[in-house]
Design a protein around this motif. Sequence first.
Motif, PDB file in Angstrom:
ATOM      1  N   LEU A  44      35.274  47.964 -63.975  1.00  0.00           N
ATOM      2  CA  LEU A  44      34.375  48.285 -62.874  1.00  0.00           C
ATOM      3  C   LEU A  44      33.549  49.502 -63.255  1.00  0.00           C
ATOM      4  O   LEU A  44      34.081  50.489 -63.767  1.00  0.00           O
ATOM      5  N   GLN A  46      30.053  51.882 -61.745  1.00  0.00           N
ATOM      6  CA  GLN A  46      29.059  52.085 -60.691  1.00  0.00           C
ATOM      7  C   GLN A  46      27.687  52.174 -61.330  1.00  0.00           C
ATOM      8  O   GLN A  46      27.471  52.920 -62.283  1.00  0.00           O
ATOM      9  N   ASN A  47      26.765  51.405 -60.789  1.00  0.00           N
ATOM     10  CA  ASN A  47      25.391  51.360 -61.268  1.00  0.00           C
ATOM     11  C   ASN A  47      24.507  51.671 -60.078  1.00  0.00           C
ATOM     12  O   ASN A  47      24.325  50.832 -59.210  1.00  0.00           O
ATOM     13  N   GLU A  50      25.710  50.547 -56.443  1.00  0.00           N
ATOM     14  CA  GLU A  50      26.574  49.373 -56.401  1.00  0.00           C
ATOM     15  C   GLU A  50      27.648  49.458 -57.475  1.00  0.00           C
ATOM     16  O   GLU A  50      27.485  50.121 -58.487  1.00  0.00           O
ATOM     17  N   ARG A  52      29.911  47.177 -60.026  1.00  0.00           N
ATOM     18  CA  ARG A  52      29.892  45.849 -60.634  1.00  0.00           C
ATOM     19  C   ARG A  52      30.929  45.759 -61.735  1.00  0.00           C
ATOM     20  O   ARG A  52      31.362  46.765 -62.296  1.00  0.00           O
ATOM     21  N   TRP A  53      31.319  44.532 -62.040  1.00  0.00           N
ATOM     22  CA  TRP A  53      32.184  44.249 -63.175  1.00  0.00           C
ATOM     23  C   TRP A  53      31.309  44.098 -64.413  1.00  0.00           C
ATOM     24  O   TRP A  53      30.280  43.423 -64.379  1.00  0.00           O
ATOM     25  N   TYR A  54      31.730  44.724 -65.519  1.00  0.00           N
ATOM     26  CA  TYR A  54      31.042  44.608 -66.802  1.00  0.00           C
ATOM     27  C   TYR A  54      32.045  44.220 -67.871  1.00  0.00           C
ATOM     28  O   TYR A  54      33.180  44.703 -67.868  1.00  0.00           O
ATOM     29  N   ALA A  61      26.770  42.420 -67.327  1.00  0.00           N
ATOM     30  CA  ALA A  61      27.164  42.499 -65.929  1.00  0.00           C
ATOM     31  C   ALA A  61      27.723  41.135 -65.535  1.00  0.00           C
ATOM     32  O   ALA A  61      27.091  40.102 -65.751  1.00  0.00           O
ATOM     33  N   GLY A  63      29.462  40.547 -62.333  1.00  0.00           N
ATOM     34  CA  GLY A  63      29.460  40.286 -60.900  1.00  0.00           C
ATOM     35  C   GLY A  63      29.709  41.554 -60.121  1.00  0.00           C
ATOM     36  O   GLY A  63      29.996  42.622 -60.678  1.00  0.00           O
ATOM     37  N   TYR A  64      29.607  41.431 -58.819  1.00  0.00           N
ATOM     38  CA  TYR A  64      29.801  42.582 -57.932  1.00  0.00           C
ATOM     39  C   TYR A  64      31.266  42.696 -57.549  1.00  0.00           C
ATOM     40  O   TYR A  64      31.955  41.690 -57.369  1.00  0.00           O
ATOM     41  N   SER A  66      34.334  43.391 -55.049  1.00  0.00           N
ATOM     42  CA  SER A  66      34.573  43.211 -53.621  1.00  0.00           C
ATOM     43  C   SER A  66      34.964  44.559 -53.015  1.00  0.00           C
ATOM     44  O   SER A  66      35.295  45.513 -53.733  1.00  0.00           O
ATOM     45  N   LYS A  67      34.959  44.640 -51.708  1.00  0.00           N
ATOM     46  CA  LYS A  67      35.381  45.880 -51.037  1.00  0.00           C
ATOM     47  C   LYS A  67      36.820  46.226 -51.397  1.00  0.00           C
ATOM     48  O   LYS A  67      37.147  47.389 -51.617  1.00  0.00           O
TER      49      LYS A  67
END
Length: 82
Positions: A44, A46-47, A50, A52-54, A61, A63-64, A66-67
């Motif tokens: 994970l 932060q970009n 947001e 995101r998973w990298y 990248a 995906g985003y 989840s909370k």
Amino acid sequence: MENTTTYDMDSPKSQVDKLLGDKNRIEKQIEQIQSDCSHTSKSLKQNQSEVRWYCDECKQALGYASKDEIENSKRIFKSATP
């Protein structure tokens, strides 16, 4: 009327054209590497605003987050801080 335009290889236009060509070639190589990657390890990150998973290997990248994933990562980082 004959076209008498000559191009100086050291001109700014020539330099920019060459760099843009190099950039396009490099971007295609990166796309191919990322396409071939199996993305077995991800993190994970932060970009801007947001999270995101990298992929750890190819930096793509994926995906985003989840909370729940964001909250879990906050707890992990908080507990790892001395």
